[in-house]
Design an enzyme around this catalytic site. Structure first.
Site, PDB file in Angstrom:
ATOM      1  N   LYS A   1      -4.731  -9.017  -6.456  1.00 59.65           N
ATOM      2  CA  LYS A   1      -5.912  -9.168  -5.617  1.00 59.65           C
ATOM      3  C   LYS A   1      -7.283  -8.180  -6.110  1.00 59.65           C
ATOM      4  CE  LYS A   1      -6.446  -6.984  -1.240  1.00 59.65           C
ATOM      5  NZ  LYS A   1      -7.210  -6.815  -0.185  1.00 59.65           N
TER       6      LYS A   1
ATOM      7  N   LYS B   1       0.906  -1.233   0.121  1.00 61.34           N
ATOM      8  CA  LYS B   1      -0.054   0.131  -0.227  1.00 61.34           C
ATOM      9  C   LYS B   1       0.667   1.375  -0.023  1.00 61.34           C
ATOM     10  CE  LYS B   1      -4.438  -1.715   1.405  1.00 61.34           C
ATOM     11  NZ  LYS B   1      -5.631  -1.555   1.903  1.00 61.34           N
TER      12      LYS B   1
ATOM     13  N   LYS C   1     -10.945  -2.495  -3.778  1.00 59.08           N
ATOM     14  CA  LYS C   1     -11.662  -1.471  -3.921  1.00 59.08           C
ATOM     15  C   LYS C   1     -10.915  -0.117  -4.313  1.00 59.08           C
ATOM     16  CE  LYS C   1     -13.967  -1.983   0.692  1.00 59.08           C
ATOM     17  NZ  LYS C   1     -12.768  -2.270   1.613  1.00 59.08           N
TER      18      LYS C   1
HETATM   19  N1  AQP Z   1      -9.934  -9.890  -3.303  1.00 57.60           N
HETATM   20  C1  AQP Z   1     -10.254 -10.291  -2.027  1.00 57.60           C
HETATM   21  N2  AQP Z   1     -10.376 -11.736  -1.955  1.00 57.60           N
HETATM   22  C2  AQP Z   1     -10.799 -12.218  -0.723  1.00 57.60           C
HETATM   23  N3  AQP Z   1     -11.079 -11.484   0.349  1.00 57.60           N
HETATM   24  C3  AQP Z   1     -11.019 -10.158   0.255  1.00 57.60           C
HETATM   25  N4  AQP Z   1     -11.027  -9.176   1.320  1.00 57.60           N
HETATM   26  C4  AQP Z   1     -10.449  -7.780   0.555  1.00 57.60           C
HETATM   27  N5  AQP Z   1     -10.517  -8.244  -0.793  1.00 57.60           N
HETATM   28  C5  AQP Z   1     -10.475  -9.526  -0.886  1.00 57.60           C
HETATM   29  C6  AQP Z   1     -11.438  -9.391   2.551  1.00 57.60           C
HETATM   30  O1  AQP Z   1     -12.509  -8.227   2.797  1.00 57.60           O
HETATM   31  C7  AQP Z   1     -12.332  -7.986   4.100  1.00 57.60           C
HETATM   32  C8  AQP Z   1     -12.530  -6.596   4.184  1.00 57.60           C
HETATM   33  O2  AQP Z   1     -11.305  -6.128   3.587  1.00 57.60           O
HETATM   34  P1  AQP Z   1     -11.026  -4.525   3.627  1.00 57.60           P
HETATM   35  O3  AQP Z   1     -12.036  -3.790   2.854  1.00 57.60           O
HETATM   36  O4  AQP Z   1     -11.274  -4.021   5.111  1.00 57.60           O
HETATM   37  O5  AQP Z   1      -9.614  -4.371   3.184  1.00 57.60           O
HETATM   38  P2  AQP Z   1      -8.701  -4.583   2.331  1.00 57.60           P
HETATM   39  O6  AQP Z   1      -8.351  -6.252   2.429  1.00 57.60           O
HETATM   40  O7  AQP Z   1      -7.784  -3.566   1.817  1.00 57.60           O
HETATM   41  O8  AQP Z   1      -9.779  -4.785   0.739  1.00 57.60           O
HETATM   42  P3  AQP Z   1      -9.580  -3.858  -0.220  1.00 57.60           P
HETATM   43  O9  AQP Z   1     -10.853  -4.090  -1.283  1.00 57.60           O
HETATM   44  O10 AQP Z   1      -8.248  -4.142  -1.063  1.00 57.60           O
HETATM   45  O11 AQP Z   1      -9.609  -2.433  -0.075  1.00 57.60           O
HETATM   46  P4  AQP Z   1      -8.688  -1.144  -0.080  1.00 57.60           P
HETATM   47  O12 AQP Z   1      -8.547  -1.008  -1.417  1.00 57.60           O
HETATM   48  O13 AQP Z   1      -9.195   0.013   0.577  1.00 57.60           O
HETATM   49  O14 AQP Z   1      -7.452  -1.367   0.493  1.00 57.60           O
HETATM   50  C9  AQP Z   1     -11.012  -8.749   4.816  1.00 57.60           C
HETATM   51  O15 AQP Z   1     -11.506  -9.748   5.475  1.00 57.60           O
HETATM   52  C10 AQP Z   1     -10.399  -8.768   3.559  1.00 57.60           C
HETATM   53  O16 AQP Z   1      -9.562 -10.102   3.695  1.00 57.60           O
END
Ligand code: AQP
Length: 334
Positions: free
Chosen positions: A198, A114, A201
């Site tokens: 992955k 990140k 968002k």
């Molecule tokens: N691609 C994914 N596959 C499986 N699980 C996922 N999670 C997120 N992306 C995937 C799971 O969703 C939960 C919430 O995640 P989060 O939104 O708090 O943070 P993150 O993992 O950082 O998700 P993003 O979408 O990648 O958000 P941004 O882009 O804002 O950083 C967690 O349990 C995560 O494992």
């Protein structure tokens, strides 16, 4: 130590919830509600580790709450609230900042991903994010944490912090060592544009993910454009595992339709991706569109969502304060 099982997990209100959040986390949250005491949190303090437009953040907190309910979380039985409304998260995070080690944080791969190439410019919050996550979990003495595979390293760190706290202050078993609950078959949903990254968002391209709010046309369009390779669908999993985009689409399809991957390959082996994409779009429209419609309906009722959060934060706060009282005493704070 009590043998009570307590589930805690959170989702950041950083934008549209997507298929990865749903299959990797929310679906699991829903199934756990029937088995254990569950606490689910919209982790807004985590969200601000990267800059968020304040107006958009407020609406994202409510929309993520709507996403929880639309996915099947029951706000009567589970505690649903936003992190910043219970100040104990920030207080315990500070205490744990003093327990956690710099060397441990330096190993966290999510920070490296990140923060990008210019780590000097990343916020300090982003660097110590895993300590706040440990505080979220340990504040409620949670024993189980349903997450996607990307969060496994952070849960391991939470265990290390809990263990060190118990040792340093000689309070054996005070904090339970939390266990990650990671879906076995589908722990990491990948981007539709790149099967090695992955689904996220914050990825710029809308075509990289299926949002829970996407309508049927958007879903069909995104799946049509999803990256594949030029070979037909393979007949076995060894071959499939060598092809990231094919593996991603087939595992999503397998999970949505509750069909083992081997069975999907039997049905589709030798066919081209148009066949898989048509079936996958149908399955997504059937599963995701009703959730999206419910989210869109619910976000119009701000008062309803605010009430859920308020009730949840009152319940969470009682539990947090009870544990914090003991923690302050253990640490020597008056
Ligand atoms: N691609 C994914 N596959 C499986 N699980 C996922 N999670 C997120 N992306 C995937 C799971 O969703 C939960 C919430 O995640 P989060 O939104 O708090 O943070 P993150 O993992 O950082 O998700 P993003 O979408 O990648 O958000 P941004 O882009 O804002 O950083 C967690 O349990 C995560 O494992």
């Amino acid at each position: 130590m009590s043998d009570k099982k307590i589930v805690f997990s959170g989702v950041q209100p950083t934008g549209n919830l997507h298929l990865g959040n749903y299959l990797g986390a929310l679906k699991n949250f829903v199934s756990l509600q029937k088995k254990m005491e569950c606490i689910y949190c919209v982790v807004d303090l985590h969200a601000i580790t990267t800059f968020q437009n304040p107006k958009i953040l407020k609406s994202n907190i409510l929309e993520t709450t709507a996403g929880f309910i639309a996915s099947g979380l029951d706000h009567e039985n589970s505690i649903i609230f936003n992190q910043s409304s219970v100040s104990g998260h920030a207080e315990l995070a500070w205490i744990l900042n003093c327990v956690s080690r710099v060397g441990w944080l330096n190993r966290m791969t999510q920070f490296k991903d990140k923060a990008g190439t210019d780590k000097e410019k990343a916020s300090v919050g982003l660097y110590i994010y895993p300590n706040l996550m440990a505080a979220d979990i340990l504040l409620y003495k949670a024993t189980h944490v349903p997450v996607g595979a990307d969060q496994k390293q952070h849960i391991e760190l939470s265990r290390d912090i809990a263990q060190k706290f118990n040792n340093d202050f000689q309070v054996e078993n005070f904090f339970p060592l939390p266990e990650p609950l990671i879906p076995k078959k589908i722990s990491r949903i990948m981007s539709l544009r790149d099967g090695t990254k992955k689904m996220s968002k914050s990825e710029e391209s809308e075509y990289s993910r299926i949002n829970l709010k996407d309508d049927a046309d958007e879903i069909v369009k995104k799946i049509k454009k999803a990256k594949t390779d030029s070979e037909p669908i393979p007949s076995n999993e060894v071959e499939l595992n060598k092809r990231p985009e094919a593996l991603n689409l087939i595992t999503i399809y397998s999970d949505l339709t509750n069909t083992p991957v081997g069975e999907v390959l039997k049905q589709m082996s030798g066919k081209d991706f148009t066949h898989l994409k048509k079936n996958l779009s149908d399955a997504l429209v059937e599963k995701i569109c009703p959730i999206g419609k419910e989210i869109k309906k619910m976000i119009k009722d701000r008062i309803f969502l605010e009430k859920i959060l308020k009730k949840g934060s009152e319940k969470a706060n009682l539990k947090a304060e009870e544990n914090l009282k003991k923690i302050r005493d253990i640490v020597g704070l008056i």
